[in-house]
Motif scaffolding. Structure first.
Motif, PDB file in Angstrom:
ATOM      1  N   ILE A   1      29.639  14.670  19.869  1.00  0.00           N
ATOM      2  CA  ILE A   1      29.372  15.369  21.132  1.00  0.00           C
ATOM      3  C   ILE A   1      29.605  16.877  21.036  1.00  0.00           C
ATOM      4  CG2 ILE A   1      29.779  13.409  22.670  1.00  0.00           C
ATOM      5  CD1 ILE A   1      32.647  14.603  23.106  1.00  0.00           C
ATOM      6  N   ALA A   2      29.875  17.373  19.816  1.00  0.00           N
ATOM      7  CA  ALA A   2      30.123  18.823  19.668  1.00  0.00           C
ATOM      8  C   ALA A   2      28.860  19.600  20.017  1.00  0.00           C
ATOM      9  CB  ALA A   2      30.538  19.128  18.240  1.00  0.00           C
TER      10      ALA A   2
ATOM     11  N   GLU B   1      29.593  18.842  11.908  1.00  0.00           N
ATOM     12  CA  GLU B   1      28.579  18.252  12.792  1.00  0.00           C
ATOM     13  C   GLU B   1      27.579  19.296  13.281  1.00  0.00           C
ATOM     14  OE1 GLU B   1      30.447  15.534  15.716  1.00  0.00           O
ATOM     15  OE2 GLU B   1      32.250  15.775  14.512  1.00  0.00           O
ATOM     16  N   VAL B   2      28.089  20.484  13.587  1.00  0.00           N
ATOM     17  CA  VAL B   2      27.178  21.479  14.174  1.00  0.00           C
ATOM     18  C   VAL B   2      26.370  22.229  13.108  1.00  0.00           C
ATOM     19  CG1 VAL B   2      28.552  21.784  16.272  1.00  0.00           C
ATOM     20  CG2 VAL B   2      28.979  23.298  14.336  1.00  0.00           C
ATOM     21  N   THR B   3      26.969  22.469  11.942  1.00  0.00           N
ATOM     22  CA  THR B   3      26.264  23.293  10.946  1.00  0.00           C
ATOM     23  C   THR B   3      24.945  22.660  10.482  1.00  0.00           C
ATOM     24  OG1 THR B   3      28.464  23.997  10.250  1.00  0.00           O
ATOM     25  CG2 THR B   3      26.631  24.755   8.905  1.00  0.00           C
ATOM     26  N   PRO B   4      24.913  21.351  10.189  1.00  0.00           N
ATOM     27  CA  PRO B   4      23.618  20.760   9.794  1.00  0.00           C
ATOM     28  C   PRO B   4      22.551  20.889  10.887  1.00  0.00           C
ATOM     29  CG  PRO B   4      25.420  19.251   9.316  1.00  0.00           C
ATOM     30  CD  PRO B   4      26.008  20.365  10.115  1.00  0.00           C
ATOM     31  N   GLN B   5      22.983  20.883  12.138  1.00  0.00           N
ATOM     32  CA  GLN B   5      22.004  21.052  13.230  1.00  0.00           C
ATOM     33  C   GLN B   5      21.415  22.461  13.190  1.00  0.00           C
ATOM     34  OE1 GLN B   5      21.183  18.265  14.616  1.00  0.00           O
ATOM     35  NE2 GLN B   5      22.872  17.435  13.389  1.00  0.00           N
TER      36      GLN B   5
ATOM     37  N   THR C   1      25.136  19.300  25.550  1.00  0.00           N
ATOM     38  CA  THR C   1      26.255  18.386  25.312  1.00  0.00           C
ATOM     39  C   THR C   1      27.204  18.368  26.523  1.00  0.00           C
ATOM     40  OG1 THR C   1      27.144  20.255  24.062  1.00  0.00           O
ATOM     41  CG2 THR C   1      26.252  18.425  22.783  1.00  0.00           C
ATOM     42  N   PRO C   2      28.143  17.407  26.546  1.00  0.00           N
ATOM     43  CA  PRO C   2      29.007  17.238  27.727  1.00  0.00           C
ATOM     44  C   PRO C   2      29.835  18.481  28.097  1.00  0.00           C
ATOM     45  CG  PRO C   2      29.146  15.308  26.308  1.00  0.00           C
ATOM     46  CD  PRO C   2      28.322  16.305  25.567  1.00  0.00           C
ATOM     47  N   ASP C   3      30.242  19.285  27.114  1.00  0.00           N
ATOM     48  CA  ASP C   3      31.058  20.458  27.450  1.00  0.00           C
ATOM     49  C   ASP C   3      30.319  21.415  28.382  1.00  0.00           C
ATOM     50  OD1 ASP C   3      29.489  20.784  24.973  1.00  0.00           O
ATOM     51  OD2 ASP C   3      30.191  22.849  25.076  1.00  0.00           O
ATOM     52  N   LEU C   4      28.979  21.358  28.357  1.00  0.00           N
ATOM     53  CA  LEU C   4      28.192  22.221  29.246  1.00  0.00           C
ATOM     54  C   LEU C   4      27.618  21.428  30.426  1.00  0.00           C
ATOM     55  CD1 LEU C   4      26.250  24.528  26.740  1.00  0.00           C
ATOM     56  CD2 LEU C   4      28.319  25.051  28.034  1.00  0.00           C
ATOM     57  N   GLY C   5      28.133  20.225  30.605  1.00  0.00           N
ATOM     58  CA  GLY C   5      27.713  19.434  31.758  1.00  0.00           C
ATOM     59  C   GLY C   5      26.530  18.521  31.487  1.00  0.00           C
ATOM     60  N   GLY C   6      26.111  18.419  30.222  1.00  0.00           N
ATOM     61  CA  GLY C   6      24.982  17.544  29.896  1.00  0.00           C
ATOM     62  C   GLY C   6      25.460  16.191  29.393  1.00  0.00           C
ATOM     63  N   ASP C   7      24.498  15.372  28.921  1.00  0.00           N
ATOM     64  CA  ASP C   7      24.892  14.061  28.391  1.00  0.00           C
ATOM     65  C   ASP C   7      24.280  13.815  27.008  1.00  0.00           C
ATOM     66  OD1 ASP C   7      22.253  13.768  29.027  1.00  0.00           O
ATOM     67  OD2 ASP C   7      22.514  12.096  30.421  1.00  0.00           O
TER      68      ASP C   7
ATOM     69  N   ASN D   1      40.022  17.206  18.423  1.00  0.00           N
ATOM     70  CA  ASN D   1      40.020  16.238  19.542  1.00  0.00           C
ATOM     71  C   ASN D   1      38.652  15.608  19.793  1.00  0.00           C
ATOM     72  OD1 ASN D   1      39.206  18.822  20.413  1.00  0.00           O
ATOM     73  ND2 ASN D   1      39.639  18.353  22.542  1.00  0.00           N
ATOM     74  N   ILE D   2      37.589  16.302  19.414  1.00  0.00           N
ATOM     75  CA  ILE D   2      36.257  15.700  19.631  1.00  0.00           C
ATOM     76  C   ILE D   2      35.505  15.450  18.322  1.00  0.00           C
ATOM     77  CG2 ILE D   2      35.942  16.581  21.992  1.00  0.00           C
ATOM     78  CD1 ILE D   2      34.036  18.710  20.643  1.00  0.00           C
ATOM     79  N   ALA D   3      36.136  15.798  17.188  1.00  0.00           N
ATOM     80  CA  ALA D   3      35.442  15.636  15.898  1.00  0.00           C
ATOM     81  C   ALA D   3      35.093  14.166  15.661  1.00  0.00           C
ATOM     82  CB  ALA D   3      36.330  16.155  14.772  1.00  0.00           C
ATOM     83  N   GLY D   4      33.899  13.938  15.156  1.00  0.00           N
ATOM     84  CA  GLY D   4      33.473  12.581  14.810  1.00  0.00           C
ATOM     85  C   GLY D   4      32.862  11.823  15.973  1.00  0.00           C
ATOM     86  N   LYS D   5      32.902  12.402  17.151  1.00  0.00           N
ATOM     87  CA  LYS D   5      32.372  11.691  18.325  1.00  0.00           C
ATOM     88  C   LYS D   5      30.893  11.992  18.577  1.00  0.00           C
ATOM     89  CE  LYS D   5      36.769  11.277  20.725  1.00  0.00           C
ATOM     90  NZ  LYS D   5      37.675  11.898  21.673  1.00  0.00           N
TER      91      LYS D   5
END
Ligand code: ATP
Length: 351
Positions: A283-284, A10-14, A323-329, A277-281
């Motif tokens: 939100i990574a 998910e993150v690499t294409p970004q 993303t949510p891990d840093l407090g964003g949405d 645990n968060i793969a596919g959601k």
């Protein structure tokens, strides 16, 4: 590009999208070739690191942008060991460079620390030590079992990593190198580190160098991270201290790393794993991968583009477009799109 498993995909294409936005602006040609090495291929075909892969990467590519490996369907993690450790060892990527840089004050758990207080580089030896897989069991699965794991340190290996740390400091205008070991307890392996350090440091009189035992370093880096510019240490201690550092600078989602053999094909990856645990959601957090990409561009000698990526990440943190891990949405793709636009704007603003 090896996205791998889980959130690596998910993150690499970004990150690639952001690199392409930056390099399109400067009109630098960059070509990505994607390899599907990971758990799916391993489970489907029994192939982890394909035959000839190492030679191909060495001969035909300048750098590897890596995602993450790890999948609950492969509990042994054999494919990850084959691919990642295989590349590290066979490409002889002896430097693991892990910057610890606070990019926004609010991200550190340390009280009253600001961006200027937390900026250091951990240089971890990446091909020796306790990770070489030398050892064995005796009387396995009995009450008398013994397990042995050897710590392998070569003079050549120790010397080249310590020298790299000094060179890194010099080339980046940094004044302080700290070598860390546990020579008071590991009286053979780290005695070698001590002797090599004493010899090599003599060639770098312009750099203020010192030694700390790893336990003292762990305390000091939390108590006052301002003391450090460059830390150089062995494979195991580097693994641990750089994760500690990652947490001081905002957590795993933000931490990049580089696996380098100077002058050769090198590999760049976020520090985090596949996070099942968060793969596919969706939100990574892609920022670690984007910062690893900035390290890659810098390694290729493309400083303006690397700077554009870093500035885009800083801007996202400032505006809380995260993303949510840093407090964003925001979702992974939203952050990637935003960074790509920001990287371009950044260039326009500079010109
Ligand atoms: P490894 O593959 O190294 O064994 P892992 O996949 O079990 O690690 P990590 O990915 O290293 O675990 O991270 C641990 C936890 O931190 C994850 O389960 C996840 O909740 C969080 N995390 C890690 N990276 C990210 C990220 N990029 N974005 C959001 N959360 C993350």
């Amino acid at each position: 590009m090896i996205p791998g498993d889980g959130i690596g995909r998910e993150v690499t294409p970004q990150a690639v999208k952001v690199i392409q936005a930056a390099t399109a602006t400067t009109k630098r040609p960059i070509e990505f070739v994607e390899f599907d090495w990971g758990a799916d291929k391993y489970l489907r075909e029994g192939i982890s690191l394909p035959a000839g892969a190492v030679e191909m990467l060495r001969d035909e590519f300048d750098a590897v942008l890596f995602g993450a490996l790890g999948d609950p369907r492969v509990p042994s993690n054999q494919h990850a060991a084959d691919i990642l450790l295989g590349l590290r060892f066979k490409l002889d990527l002896y430097v693991n460079a892990r910057p610890v840089e606070l990019l926004h004050d609010r991200l550190t758990p340390l009280r009253d620390r600001t961006e200027k207080d937390i900026r250091l580089m951990v240089i971890r030896e990446n091909t020796e030590g306790l990770y070489v897989g030398v050892g064995g069991f005796f009387k396995k699965d009995t009450a008398d079992e013994i397990a042995v794991q050897e710590d392998v340190n070569s003079r050549k290996g120790v010397e080249r990593i310590i020298r790299y740390a000094f060179e890194y400091a010099r080339q980046n205008g940094l004044k302080r190198v700290c070598m860390s070991d546990k020579s008071n307890a590991m009286t053979f392996a780290h005695d070698l580190w001590q002797r090599v350090f004493k010899t090599v440091r003599q060639e770098y009189a312009d750099i203020d160098s010192r030694h700390l035992y790893i336990d003292t370093l762990a305390m000091e880096i939390v108590r006052d991270p301002r003391q450090f510019d460059v830390i150089v240490t062995c494979n195991l201690f580097g693994d641990i201290i750089s994760d500690l550092g990652a947490q001081l600078a905002g957590g795993l989602g933000l931490a990049p790393s580089a696996n380098i053999h100077p002058g050769e094909t090198s590999l760049f990856e976020p520090v985090h794993g596949s996070a099942p645990n968060i793969a596919g959601k969706g939100i990574a957090n892609p920022l670690g991968s984007v910062l690893a990409s900035a390290m890659m561009l810098e390694y290729l000698g493309w400083k303006p583009e690397a700077g554009a990526l870093r500035n885009a990440v800083r801007a996202a943190l400032r505006q809380n477009y995260v993303t949510p891990d840093l407090g964003g949405d925001k979702h992974t793709v939203e952050v990637g799109d935003w960074l790509a636009k920001e990287a371009v704007t950044n260039f326009v603003a500079q010109t």
